[in-house]
Design a protein around this motif. Structure first.
Motif, PDB file in Angstrom:
ATOM      1  N   TYR A   1       0.859  -1.187   0.000  1.00 49.56           N
ATOM      2  CA  TYR A   1       0.000   0.000   0.000  1.00 49.56           C
ATOM      3  C   TYR A   1       0.887   1.225   0.000  1.00 49.56           C
ATOM      4  N   ILE A   2       0.511   2.200  -0.772  1.00 51.35           N
ATOM      5  CA  ILE A   2       1.260   3.457  -0.787  1.00 51.35           C
ATOM      6  C   ILE A   2       0.333   4.509  -0.212  1.00 51.35           C
ATOM      7  N   MET A   3       0.736   5.055   0.928  1.00 52.18           N
ATOM      8  CA  MET A   3      -0.155   5.930   1.688  1.00 52.18           C
ATOM      9  C   MET A   3       0.317   7.362   1.670  1.00 52.18           C
ATOM     10  N   LEU A   4      -0.603   8.226   2.038  1.00 51.61           N
ATOM     11  CA  LEU A   4      -0.345   9.661   1.963  1.00 51.61           C
ATOM     12  C   LEU A   4       0.071  10.181   3.341  1.00 51.61           C
ATOM     13  N   GLY A   5       1.372  10.403   3.491  1.00 46.17           N
ATOM     14  CA  GLY A   5       1.915  10.879   4.759  1.00 46.17           C
ATOM     15  C   GLY A   5       3.400  10.583   4.768  1.00 46.17           C
ATOM     16  N   GLU A   6       4.142  11.312   5.593  1.00 46.15           N
ATOM     17  CA  GLU A   6       5.581  11.083   5.659  1.00 46.15           C
ATOM     18  C   GLU A   6       5.842   9.693   6.250  1.00 46.15           C
ATOM     19  N   ALA A   7       7.001   9.145   6.000  1.00 46.96           N
ATOM     20  CA  ALA A   7       7.309   7.775   6.418  1.00 46.96           C
ATOM     21  C   ALA A   7       7.079   7.518   7.908  1.00 46.96           C
ATOM     22  N   MET A   8       7.206   8.556   8.711  1.00 51.05           N
ATOM     23  CA  MET A   8       6.940   8.421  10.155  1.00 51.05           C
ATOM     24  C   MET A   8       5.537   7.856  10.374  1.00 51.05           C
ATOM     25  N   LEU A   9       4.638   8.236   9.485  1.00 51.77           N
ATOM     26  CA  LEU A   9       3.275   7.702   9.544  1.00 51.77           C
ATOM     27  C   LEU A   9       3.308   6.186   9.413  1.00 51.77           C
ATOM     28  N   GLY A  10       4.132   5.707   8.505  1.00 48.52           N
ATOM     29  CA  GLY A  10       4.217   4.268   8.271  1.00 48.52           C
ATOM     30  C   GLY A  10       4.746   3.518   9.492  1.00 48.52           C
ATOM     31  N   LEU A  11       5.743   4.094  10.146  1.00 46.62           N
ATOM     32  CA  LEU A  11       6.288   3.431  11.343  1.00 46.62           C
ATOM     33  C   LEU A  11       5.196   3.296  12.401  1.00 46.62           C
ATOM     34  N   GLU A  12       4.434   4.375  12.556  1.00 42.82           N
ATOM     35  CA  GLU A  12       3.388   4.335  13.576  1.00 42.82           C
ATOM     36  C   GLU A  12       2.273   3.377  13.173  1.00 42.82           C
ATOM     37  N   ILE A  13       1.932   3.373  11.897  1.00 43.82           N
ATOM     38  CA  ILE A  13       0.903   2.443  11.418  1.00 43.82           C
ATOM     39  C   ILE A  13       1.310   1.008  11.743  1.00 43.82           C
ATOM     40  N   ALA A  14       2.568   0.696  11.495  1.00 47.40           N
ATOM     41  CA  ALA A  14       3.049  -0.663  11.742  1.00 47.40           C
ATOM     42  C   ALA A  14       2.835  -1.057  13.200  1.00 47.40           C
TER      43      ALA A  14
END
Lengths: 385, 385, 385, 385
Positions: free
Chosen positions: C62-75
Motif C-alpha cells: 500500500y502506498i499511503m499519503l503521509g511522511e514515512a513516520m506515519l508508516g512506522l506508527e501504522i506498523a
C-alpha cells in the motif's frame, strides 16, 4: 468517435483542476525541510496567510502532511477521551461520520438525527445541549459536500460557545468559497484539494488558545497525529515532527496568494454567483435540489436528486467519456440518488458552469430525460449578466 | 469587479493555448544540439512524423528556428531570381502579401486581383497561366486567416502543375486542421503556433525533389535562410547550420504525437464540426460570414463582418477584460471590419466554442447589438448533438 | 562576496535533490483519484513495481499519503496491543525510537541496550528471544541514518522468524540503495524522500500475508492509520480511504521506472561505490567513521565523528553558505558529535561526492582542522578508477 | 557497466545547462504576443534590462526570434551594400567567418590574416585602416569561442571609431561573462544559449543611433532580417513584424533578473575565477592553452591543444559516455587539434569545473596521457581558496 472536447475537466467537488501557476509553483528546487531555515520561515509566513484567511485574531495554524481526513481524526483524537460526550451535528454524510471517529476514541457520540436536506437548526442544537448538560464538545461540518449543504457556522458556533462547549469544525470544502470566521471555534480543519485547487496531501489545522487545556487533559498518546508534539517541536524548536513536504507547501502558498490578489470578497462573490447560476440551471432542467432551501445550498457544490429512472453511473459515464466533464455522484445513503457538480475555487466560473451543465443537459437527454440545452445554458448566462 | 472567469482563454487564430502536456514536454534536460547524436536522431524522427502528417511520398522536411514568416521568405528567397515572373494567387491578406516578398527578391509578381470573399477560382488561375506563358512559379495561401478563407489546395495545385510551374504553399494555419496533400506542391510552409498549439518559433519546410534544380539555379546568397546549406550541412553532415533549439522541438514532437494518437481523420472531423458550430452561431447572431460561401470558410478560423456601429476594439476589449476570452480583429484592409474566432487545434472543441461565443454574444449585446445568448449557445450545441 | 557555486546541492541523507524528470512527472493533469478508474489502475501498477523492487513473492503493498513516520506508527499501531512484548533492536536513534511507539500503543518494549557503533548482533537477538519467550514481535531499522548503520537484515530476519515472531522493518533509507529482501519480514516501511528522490509525503507499506491475523486480533481503532480499512476499501472496493494525492504517485512511478531502467544490480553497485569512495575520503581526512566497522557502514549515508574542536553548526554553515553544499549533523545523543554525508539515490555519484567532500575538506581547513583537499578528492577518484 | 554519474552535464561552450528556475519561467500561460498589451510591456521592460546589462546610454535593443547566427547576418545584411569595404578582424573561426557574410551581401572583405593564437592587436587594426582609407565598417568577435580568445573590445572599438568607421561586434559568448561596454559599437549581437543559459532561439541586437543612417542608405530588401522594419513596426506601432515567442522571452527575463540579483560585478568575478581555475588545471595537466597568453584567454571558455596522439573524438566520447560530462572539440581548421571546456553562466562554478576536469583528467589517462587527477582537482581548488 470524434471527441467533442480537447481537454478533460474535473467538475467534481474535489479533487479539482490544478491551474498552470500551481504546477509552476511546484517546480521549485527541493529544500531540506528539516534543516533549511529559509523553508521554516517560508512555512511560518504561510501560516500567517492562512491565519488571515480564517479571520483569526489568536490561535495557531499548523499545516500538516496528510489528506484532510487526517485532520478530522487529529481533532477528535486530541480532544476526546474515554467517556466524553460529544454532540454530533449530523445533517450529512460527513457530519454524521464524526460519530464514528468519536467512538474510535471511546467518546460517546450524542447524535441528533437531523434531516440531511435541512441546515442544522441552531435551536435544535441549543436543546440538545440543554438535554445533555455534560456535553463538552460538538462537531460540525460547515459544508457537507455529499449533500451540498452549507451550515450556518456563525449562529451555531455562538450557540455552542454559549454552552461552554468546545467546537470542532470541518471546513474542508468551505474554506475559500465563503467567509469563514474562526471566532467561537476551537479546531477548524481544512484541506488542499478542494477550493484551494492544489493536490491532496495537506491538512490545515486552526487551533484556539482555549482548547490546549483540553488537549493537555486528554493527553493523546500517538505521534503522527499529536497536536502537542507540533506545538512543542515546531513552535518551540522550529523542527517539524517529521520531514515536511515542500512542493505542496509552495503550491498552497501560490493558491492563497491568488486568493488575496483577487480579493477575498471577490472570491466569495464569485462563488455566490456560481451557486446562483448552478441553481438556475437546475430549475431550467427541472431537477430537484437536494437541500430543501436554496439559502443553505453550498456555494461550493450543488447536489440534486437524480430524476426517476436515471442511472447515476450511466449519467456520469456519458458526461466523462463523451464530453470530458467529470461530475460526481454521492456517498453513503445518498449514493445513486444524488449527483453533484462542484463549483469550488477554479471551477467557480461562468465558463466551467457552461461546460458542466452543457454535458449534464445532453447526457440527461440521451438517457431519456428531455430538456433544452440552450435554455439550460441561457439560465446560467442570465445570472452572469 | 467580480471576474466571471478563473482562466483566460485565447480564441485568436494563433498564437493558441498551450496544453499541459506541451509545457511538460519542454521540461526536458537540455541537450547540446550541435554535438549530441541522440538529439540529431530525435530531430530526424520528428522530420519523418511531419513527412507523414503531410502525406508526403518523397521530398524533404526541415524544421527551422524562426517564426513561420521566416519560412515564407525562405521559400521566395531560394526560388525567385531577378526577373522571374511569379503568379500571386491573391485572395487574402497573406495571399496578396506574397507579392511584396517576390519584389524584395526582384521577381515580378503577376497579381490576379481576386475577390477576398471568394475562394481562388482554379479556372482563373488556369487563364492567368495561359496569359503569362513565362510564369514558372506560383504562390498560394491554403488558409488565409485574416479572411477565414480556405482555398482548394488540391484543385489549384493540379492546375499549377499542369502548366509546369512550381508552387509555394503557405499552410501555416491549415496544417493539422484539414488534410494537406503535399502532392503537386514544391515548397510548403508550416508554423508552430497555430493548430499545432506550441509556442511560436519553429518553421516547417517541406521541399519537393523537383524544386532543388530551381534552387540551385537561383543560387540564393545568404546564410540563415539558405535551403541548400541545410541540405548540405544537415543531410550530408548531420550538422545544423546554427545551434538548434531543443525545447520547441520536444514540444512539436509531443504535439504531433497527439495528432496521430487522436487519429488524423478524427482531428479533421473535429475541426469540421467546430467550423459548422461556429457558422451556426454566426447565423444565430445574424452576423455575416466574411467568405461568401460556407464551403470555403476555413475549418480553423471563422471571420465575420462586424455589424454596423460595432467598434472592433471595444468589442474585443469586453470579451477579453470582462470575460477572459481573447478573440481577434483582422489585418490590412480588413482591419476594423472583420473579427475572427479561432478554432484551430486545442480550440476546436465544443467547450471552447461555447465559451468564445458566450463572450461574443454578451459583448455584442452590451454594445447594443441585441441577440439571445441562449440561442447562440444552443446553435452550437445543435451541431454537436 | 563571490559565490563559488551556481547551484545549491543537498547532500543530506534525505530529503534529497529532485531531478528534472521527477519534476516533469508531477506536471500531469490532475485526476479525481476517488473516481477515476485510470488512476486506480495506475496506482495498482505502481504497487506491483514496488512489489518487485522488494523481491516480494506474496503479500500486499500500500502506498499511503503521509511522511514515512506515519508508516512506522501504522506498523506499531496495527500490531501491538496492550501488554504485548516487543523486542526493540535498538542500535541507533531510530532503532531505539521504536520503543516509544510501542509504549504509545501500550506494548512493553524489550530493549537490548545495543552499542550504536556496532551492527545488531544476530546472536544477541537470538538470546533476547530465548530470555523472553513471550515476545511476539520485533522491530528493526535496516539503515539507521543518524549513525550511518546498515543492519544485517537477512540474518536478523531469519533469527526472528526462527522464534515465530513477527518482524517490523524500517527500510526508509535503505530501499533503492541495497537489495531488500521482503522474505521473513511482516511489515516493511519505505518513504519517498530518501533514495527514491521525490518529495516527502508518501509512505510505502509492505505487508506479509501472515501478519493480517495479528492485525485482526489487535483490531486497532482509528481511521487514517488503519491497515484493515485499506485492505477492505482498496482491495475489495477499489476505493481509497481518503482522497489520494496524484502528483507524488506520478513522481514515485517515474523514480521506480528509472531504477529498473538502470537495473537494480547497477543501482546497488553504484551505492556500494559511493560508500567506498566516501569511506576513502574519510581516511584521507583522517576522520573517524562512526560505525566501528566499514562492513556495516551504510551504502546510503556516511556518519563520522567530528574532530575535537570542530563545531557542528559552524562546519555545516560554511559548506552551505559558502559552498552551497548542505550536509547534515545528527540527532539525539549524536547531535553535535556526528556529521553525515548522504549518498542515496541521485546523490550516489562521483560528481556529487567530489562536490560534497570538496566543501567538507575546505570547511574543516577553515576551522583549523588541516587536510589536503586534493588528496581528499584524489581518494574519491581512486575508487572510481 | 556502472554509471559513475546520476546526471549528465554540459560543459560545452554553448548550448549550456538550463537551471530549474529557467524551466519554471517557461511554464507561463501563453499570451497572444501580437495582441496582448501586457506582453508588449513585458517585452519592453526586458529590452531595458538588456540595455542596462550592456551599459548602454543610448541606442536600441531588439530581441528577435532566431538563433544568434541570424543576428550576425542581420548586422551585415543591413549595413553592407555592394562594394563596401569591410575590415574583418579575423583572429578566429567566427572572426574570420564574417568575411563570408560580407561577401554574401556583395561587400569587399578586407581580411588581416591575424594569428588565431593572439588577441587582435589594436595597432594592426589602426594600420589596416590607414592602408584602406575607404573602410567604413569593421567586424569583430569579442569572444571567439572555437579558439577561446577574448579580444580587447574597448581598445579596438576606440581605434575603429577614431577612423570614423562603424563597428559590428559579435558578443554572443561574452555577454554576461565579462563587462561589455556598448560605447563605440554600432551593432552588437548576443544570443540566448551561451552564458544566459536559456535555450537557443533568441537573438539580441543592440543598435547605435548613428548606424541608422547607414542602414537607411543600404536599404536592405528583405523582411525577416530587416532592422528598419523592426524600428517602424515595433517602436512606432508596438507590433512585432512576426508572431513573437513568449516562453523564451520569459526565460531570458528570468536569466537577466538572476544576473542583476547576483550583481554584475560578482558575475564577472565568478567567470574570472573560473578562467583562472581552468588555466591552473591545464597547467597541472601539462596541456597547452591555445591562446598564447592567458591574458586574453576567455573567461567563458578554455581552449587547449590536444596532446600528441590523443584523438579528439575518443577523448570526448569517454568524458560523455563514461562520466556524463560533455566537452567540446573545435571547428574549422582547429577541428581535431583543439578541445574546449566551457565555463559560461551556470557552468562557471567550482563544482562544475571539478566535474569537468575530473572527467578530462581520467579520460586522458585512459588514452595514455598520464596525469594525476588529484593534482588536477587540487589545482582548481587552489584558485578557489
Amino acid at each position: 468517435m470524434i471527441k467533442y472536447y480537447t481537454d478533460e475537466i474535473l467538475m467534481t467537488p474535489g479533487p479539482t483542476q490544478i491551474s498552470l501557476d500551481i504546477y509552476k509553483s511546484m517546480i521549485t528546487k527541493a529544500k531540506n525541510t528539516d534543516l533549511d531555515e529559509d523553508f521554516i520561515n517560508f512555512y511560518n509566513d504561510l501560516r500567517k496567510k492562512v491565519f488571515n484567511l480564517l479571520n483569526m485574531k489568536k490561535g495557531d495554524i499548523y499545516i500538516m502532511l496528510g489528506e484532510a481526513m487526517l485532520g478530522l481524526e487529529i481533532a477528535v483524537a486530541n480532544t476526546v477521551k474515554e467517556g466524553d460526550k460529544v454532540l454530533i451535528i449530523d445533517n450529512g454524510v460527513y457530519g454524521d461520520g464524526f460519530k464514528d471517529l468519536v467512538k474510535m476514541y471511546r467518546g460517546i457520540p450524542i447524535t441528533m438525527g437531523l434531516d440531511w436536506r435541512k441546515e442544522a437548526d441552531p435551536n435544535e442544537i441549543d436543546k440538545a445541549f440543554e438535554k445533555n448538560k455534560d456535553i463538552s464538545l460538538a462537531t460540525l461540518v460547515h459544508c457537507d459536500t455529499p449533500s451540498g449543504m452549507l451550515n450556518n457556522l456563525n449562529e451555531i458556533s455562538k450557540i455552542v460557545k454559549s454552552h461552554d462547549s468546545y467546537l470542532i469544525v470541518d471546513a474542508v470544502s468551505s474554506i475559500a468559497t465563503t467567509n469563514v470566521e474562526f471566532q467561537n471555534i476551537d479546531i477548524l480543519i481544512g484541506g488542499s484539494q478542494k477550493a484551494l485547487n492544489i493536490p491532496a496531501g495537506l491538512t490545515i489545522m486552526a487551533i484556539s488558545e482555549e482548547i490546549w487545556e483540553k488537549i493537555k487533559k486528554v493527553n493523546y498518546q500517538g505521534y503522527y497525529m499529536n497536536l502537542s508534539l507540533w506545538k512543542e517541536m515546531f513552535d518551540y524548536n522550529k523542527t517539524f515532527p517529521y520531514t515536511m513536504n515542500d512542493t505542496l507547501i509552495y503550491a498552497l502558498n501560490t493558491s492563497i496568494d491568488k486568493l488575496f490578489e483577487e480579493g477575498l470578497e471577490n472570491v466569495y462573490k464569485r462563488h455566490e454567483l456560481a451557486k446562483r447560476a448552478s441553481l438556475n440551471a437546475l430549475k431550467s432542467l427541472n431537477l430537484e435540489l437536494y437541500p430543501e432551501d436554496e439559502r443553505y445550498s453550498s456555494p461550493s457544490v450543488t447536489a440534486f436528486l437524480l430524476p426517476q429512472g436515471i442511472n447515476d453511473k450511466k449519467l456520469r459515464e456519458i458526461t466523462w467519456k463523451k464530453y470530458g466533464v467529470m461530475i460526481a455522484g454521492s456517498w453513503g445513503k445518498l449514493e445513486g440518488k444524488v449527483a453533484r457538480i462542484g463549483h469550488m475555487g477554479y471551477q467557480a466560473s461562468l465558463n466551467n458552469l457552461l461546460i458542466a451543465y452543457s454535458s449534464l443537459s445532453k447526457a440527461l437527454n440521451e438517457l431519456g430525460y428531455k430538456n433544452s440545452v440552450s435554455e439550460v445554458l441561457g439560465s446560467i448566462e442570465e445570472v452572469y449578466t
